[in-house]
Design a protein around this motif. Structure first.
Motif, short mmCIF file in Angstrom:
data_model
loop_
_atom_site.label_atom_id
_atom_site.label_comp_id
_atom_site.label_asym_id
_atom_site.label_seq_id
_atom_site.Cartn_x
_atom_site.Cartn_y
_atom_site.Cartn_z
N MET A 700 0.83 -1.21 0.00
CA MET A 700 0.00 0.00 0.00
C MET A 700 0.86 1.26 0.00
N ALA A 701 2.01 1.21 0.70
CA ALA A 701 2.88 2.38 0.74
C ALA A 701 3.42 2.72 -0.64
N ALA A 702 3.58 1.69 -1.48
CA ALA A 702 4.08 1.91 -2.84
C ALA A 702 3.02 2.54 -3.74
N GLY A 703 1.76 2.45 -3.34
CA GLY A 703 0.67 3.05 -4.12
C GLY A 703 0.17 2.11 -5.19
N GLY A 704 -0.93 2.52 -5.82
CA GLY A 704 -1.49 1.72 -6.90
C GLY A 704 -2.83 1.11 -6.53
N GLN A 705 -3.71 1.00 -7.50
CA GLN A 705 -5.05 0.47 -7.28
C GLN A 705 -5.04 -1.00 -6.91
N ASP A 706 -4.06 -1.74 -7.42
CA ASP A 706 -4.01 -3.18 -7.11
C ASP A 706 -3.90 -3.41 -5.61
N ALA A 707 -3.07 -2.62 -4.95
CA ALA A 707 -2.90 -2.78 -3.50
C ALA A 707 -4.19 -2.40 -2.77
N ILE A 708 -4.85 -1.34 -3.22
CA ILE A 708 -6.12 -0.96 -2.60
C ILE A 708 -7.14 -2.08 -2.76
N ASP A 709 -7.20 -2.66 -3.94
CA ASP A 709 -8.15 -3.75 -4.20
C ASP A 709 -7.85 -4.95 -3.32
N MET A 710 -6.56 -5.25 -3.12
CA MET A 710 -6.19 -6.38 -2.25
C MET A 710 -6.69 -6.15 -0.83
N CYS A 736 -7.99 7.85 -0.75
CA CYS A 736 -8.70 7.20 -1.85
C CYS A 736 -10.17 7.06 -1.47
N PRO A 737 -11.07 6.94 -2.45
CA PRO A 737 -12.50 6.80 -2.14
C PRO A 737 -12.81 5.60 -1.27
N GLU A 738 -12.00 4.56 -1.39
CA GLU A 738 -12.25 3.33 -0.62
C GLU A 738 -12.08 3.54 0.89
N ARG A 739 -11.40 4.61 1.28
CA ARG A 739 -11.17 4.86 2.70
C ARG A 739 -12.48 4.97 3.47
N ASP A 740 -13.34 5.89 3.06
CA ASP A 740 -14.60 6.09 3.77
C ASP A 740 -15.52 4.88 3.63
N GLU A 741 -15.46 4.22 2.50
CA GLU A 741 -16.27 3.00 2.33
C GLU A 741 -15.85 1.93 3.33
N ALA A 742 -14.54 1.73 3.46
CA ALA A 742 -14.03 0.70 4.37
C ALA A 742 -14.37 1.03 5.82
N LEU A 743 -14.14 2.29 6.22
CA LEU A 743 -14.45 2.69 7.60
C LEU A 743 -15.94 2.59 7.88
#
Length: 880
Positions: A700-710, A736-743
């Motif tokens: 995740m620190a390296a960035g990229g959508q693949d890591a977010i999806d994982m 990223c948008p996924e942040r609020d979704e995950a929380l």
């Protein structure tokens, strides 16, 4: 709470109590709004009677005195006086019974000291000086008595009535009330007194002691938590068995009770036979508790049980001796956890905690010896120094005496002092007598503050095959102690050749080698040790198992560190070598950022990480520790002037570079750690789960959508809280948008579980994103935030100010103003928690001039507050 009350208590001024209490009979008519307490105290004079008998001065706070009788007769008003924090009786007889009736209000007791309300129950916390909030008493640890307690209350509201000792009677009363009588046959000080009353359920088990006695074990909780107690119950049985096997200590009552309480200032309390616990250290289920939670419960359950002998049967003469029970019991619970878990990983975890928090305490204005010389508020000395450095002092004694010698010393200590209130001196003397050693110089560890530094140099003489190791010890000045004497300490060491083989150690003048590991005893400022019979210059392996709580200064080369990291026989030294490499890399990058130079992670560092990831022989739990970079708070301690922004940028650059350059290796290791079966907390795979979490965080620190999806995929499919938080934590720090979704997903699922929602607050408070301060302020207004609940305060206010260096120390000063506001709010509600929140301000002199000024202003604002509690006053005043 005027500041004229802030009197300093000095160790040198100790005097024995003028009176002792032989028996205590207490009667409680329990009600949240108005509880009446009748105490019948049998006193005996403890001083020579002369022409002017000494007055009896009893401690008392927040009490309404209703009645006072001496030997059955009402005491005339001119015979006594009620002062702000005491009840004074002039010229009492040599033996007498005093009956005191007081009224208290548990429902309004937000300080959570004495008798207070927590949800549907009433409970007590009397350590250190809470008993005086229940009734007037000689509230000091060297006054020990036998207690009999009668509890009366409404049966519907509080069907469970508990106190210390054994239940001797219970029955029904008119008007839907009932009663229970408890008797504790063992003398105890008032700080170990406990009462719990409420609508609780329990699970139970039986334990057969080594002498064949049957003991009932009971865990009491609210009905909604009934299914979360099994691990605590198992941990209790394991602790009892371990203490019998390791120290020959058997439990001594018919029943051992643990109660989980949501509102609690501490972690837990070892009241005799009735332990009151912060619920976070009792409640666990596979869905709601992490592997770390399970381990913490086991450790804290063990800690409080071990206090039965090291704290209860033998207690402290005065509060300056607090480490007599706490340091010793920390050592015992660490050893228990090491036997139950992974010994090397447990040792590493304990050292990380010590170096990140206690070393910082030693280096600041709040530095104090393991045995303090003075205090204003004793609650402020429930500190990392007293507990964890105190535990390291005990460990050094074991290293000096050996395991057998240490056990003999423990046996002698119990034999000599059972049933007594003693000093640290008596404990160390028992060790010295059992081991045939002079430990008088060793006592400096209790009386000198600060973290010693060992500066090590060496010399190689190829002609004689001798290697000289010279060790110089020093200790920086601390408040009130500008100069330090040399400590007596063990330095465990070995020598390696360039192939990584352990070399036999022969000291000059000793003849034949005596193994490949030595305990060097340091007692002078500078000492040299000459090793002979060597064929080539060795690499020293120093302070194995962290044998002394010191900072080590030795000029290891990168090749030396790589050798130690890959070949040393001591797991701690292997881990430490990797940490030193990481520290050198990150601090080099910090210097680059500060100088405006191009900052790049070195190839050699990337290769060292690659070797770790490619070594499939590594224990997964150890690998997780080896892959974890030094934390930002520990890195800060390495700087003369702390630069939180540069530290954060440098550490994040390392994380991002590792994630980018080693993505294939991280994915491979993560795949190997993928779960093969449904989660069980005892499945032996906690190390795998930890490695998986770390790999995800680097990706995740390296960035990229693949890591977010994982991370999102793991969050959705996870069947346990370890993997859930392992995925949620990186997302909480992702712009990223996924942040609020995950929380949101997490909150919706766990909104009814207080312990889990604490984690939800903490994840947001520790996010390194620029908007964190705004989120924290918004969370203060969240319906689930309650400033009266210590766990909730720690999860938001504490997590942000103590674990989020870069955002708390934002150059604008918003973080400082936020913390100052919360401390002042808490001062009026719960001074003990307010004081614990103040710690980040104590380091203000370590920062740049602008941040110094901003923090100093907050300390001055706090000190100017009318009615400042002494807990907060002491720490703020010392910090300035």
């Amino acid at each position: 709470m005027s500041q004229c009350r802030h009197q300093t208590i000095h160790q040198k001024d100790y005097t024995v109590p003028d009176y002792l209490v032989e028996t205590v009979e207490l009667e409680f008519d329990l009600d949240p709004g108005e509880t009446r307490v009748v105490s019948r105290l049998s006193f005996i004079c403890n001083h020579e009677r002369g022409a002017s008998p000494r007055p009896l001065v009893l401690d008392g706070e927040e009490l309404t005195l209703l009645s006072l009788k001496l030997d059955g007769a009402e005491l005339a008003p001119e015979r006594y006086r009620v002062e702000e924090e005491s009840l004074v009786i002039d010229a009492p007889p040599e033996r007498f019974v005093l009956e005191v009736t007081t009224k208290i209000n548990p429902a309004t007791n937000t300080a959570l000291s004495g008798l207070y309300a927590s949800g549907p129950m009433l409970c007590t916390q009397c350590e250190a000086e809470g008993f005086r909030r229940i009734t007037y008493f000689l509230d000091r640890p060297d006054v020990m008595a036998v207690y009999t307690v009668t509890l009366r209350g409404d049966k519907a509201a509080c069907p469970v009535l508990l106190s210390n000792g054994n239940l001797v009677e219970k029955g029904e009363l008119p008007d839907g009330r009932h009663y229970a009588v408890w008797h504790d046959p063992f003398k105890k000080p008032s700080y170990l007194f406990a009462v719990v009353a409420g609508d609780l359920v329990h699970i139970s088990d039986r334990f057969t002691t080594m002498s064949g006695r049957e003991v009932t074990l009971e865990i009491y909780v609210e009905e909604r938590n009934r299914d979360k107690c099994e691990h605590a119950l198992l941990s209790l049985a394991n602790a009892m068995r371990w203490d019998e096997e390791k120290f020959g200590r058997e439990y001594d009552l018919d029943v051992y009770m643990v109660v989980a309480v949501d509102d609690f200032n501490m972690g837990a309390m070892e009241n005799k036979g009735l332990n009151v616990f912060n619920s976070r250290y009792v409640l666990a289920s596979p869905e709601s508790a992490t592997d770390d939670d399970y381990q913490a419960i086991e450790e804290v359950i063990g800690h409080e049980y071990f206090h039965n002998w090291t704290g209860n049967r033998i207690t402290c003469r005065d509060w300056f001796q607090l480490s007599l029970k706490e340091g010793l019991t920390i050592f015992r619970d660490q050893e228990f956890s090491a036997d139950m878990q992974s010994r090397p990983v447990k040792r590493i975890a304990d050292v990380k905690s010590l170096r990140s928090a206690q070393f910082a305490e030693d280096a600041g204005p709040l530095a104090h010896p393991v045995r303090p010389e003075s205090y204003v508020e004793i609650n402020n000395f429930y500190s990392m120094t007293v507990y964890h450095k105190g535990g390291e002092v005990i460990r050094m004694i074991e290293t000096l005496l050996g395991r057998e010698g240490f056990r003999k010393g423990m046996d002698l200590y119990f034999e000599r002092h059972d049933g007594q209130a003693v000093r640290v001196d008596e404990f160390v003397q028992a060790m010295a007598d059992a081991g045939g050693r002079d430990l008088s110089q060793f006592m400096l560890w209790y009386d000198q503050a600060g973290t010693p530094v060992l500066t090590v140099t060496d010399a190689w003489d190829a002609g004689s095959g001798s290697y000289t190791l010279t060790v110089k010890q020093s200790c920086p000045p601390t408040p009130g102690q500008p100069e330090k004497k040399p400590f007596h300490m063990p330095l465990v060491m070995g020598l390696l050749d360039r192939e990584g083989n352990e070399l036999p150690l022969a000291l000059a003048g000793e003849g034949a080698p005596s193994g490949t590991q030595r305990v060097l005893e340091l007692t002078r400022e500078t000492e040299s040790f000459v090793f002979t019979g060597l064929s080539s210059r060795p690499v020293p392996s120093l302070n194995r198992n962290f044998s002394a709580p010191v900072k080590l200064d030795y000029p290891y080369s990168d090749d030396d560190l790589t050798l130690l990291m890959t070949r040393d026989s001591d797991p701690f030294v292997r881990w430490e070598a990797g940490q030193v490499q990481a520290l050198k890399q990150i601090m080099g990058l910090v210097a680059d950022f500060q100088a405006g130079r191009d900052a790049r992670v070195s190839e050699s560092f990337i290769e060292s990480f690659r070797r770790l990831l490619d070594d499939d022989r590594q224990d997964r739990a150890f690998l997780a520790e080896a892959l974890t970079l030094p934390g930002e708070s520990y890195l800060a301690e390495q700087m003369e002037v702390i630069d939180p922004s540069a530290i954060h940028a440098a550490r994040e650059l390392v994380r991002a570079t590792v994630g980018e350059r080693l993505s294939a290796e991280l994915l491979r290791v993560r795949q190997k750690c993928a779960p093969a079966a449904p989660y069980r907390p005892d499945d032996g795979l906690s190390g795998c789960r930890r490695v998986n979490t770390i790999c995800l965080s680097y990706l995740m620190a390296a960035g990229g959508q693949d890591a977010i999806d994982m991370n999102m995929a793991q969050l959705r499919r996870s069947d346990n809280m370890t993997d859930t938080l392992g995925a949620l934590a990186p997302l909480a720090g992702c712009a990223c948008p996924e942040r609020d979704e995950a929380l949101g997903l997490f909150y919706d699922k766990w909104r009814g579980d207080r312990g889990v929602i604490d984690k939800w607050f903490s994840l947001q408070a520790t996010s390194r994103l620029p908007d964190t301060m705004d989120r924290v302020l918004a969370l203060l207004e969240h319906p689930d935030f309650d400033i009266r609940n210590p766990n909730r305060v720690r999860s938001l206010v504490g997590a942000f100010s103590q674990a989020n260096q870069v955002r708390f120390h934002d150059a604008s000063g918003r973080g400082y103003r936020f913390l100052g506001d919360q401390i002042l709010r808490l001062n009026a509600i719960n001074p003990q928690i307010a004081a614990r929140m103040l710690t980040p301000f104590s380091r203000w002199r370590r920062f740049d001039a602008a941040r110094q000024e901003l923090m100093k202003k907050e300390l001055e604002r706090i000190l100017a507050e009318p009615g400042l509690a002494r807990d907060v006053y002491e720490l703020a005043e010392k910090s300035l």
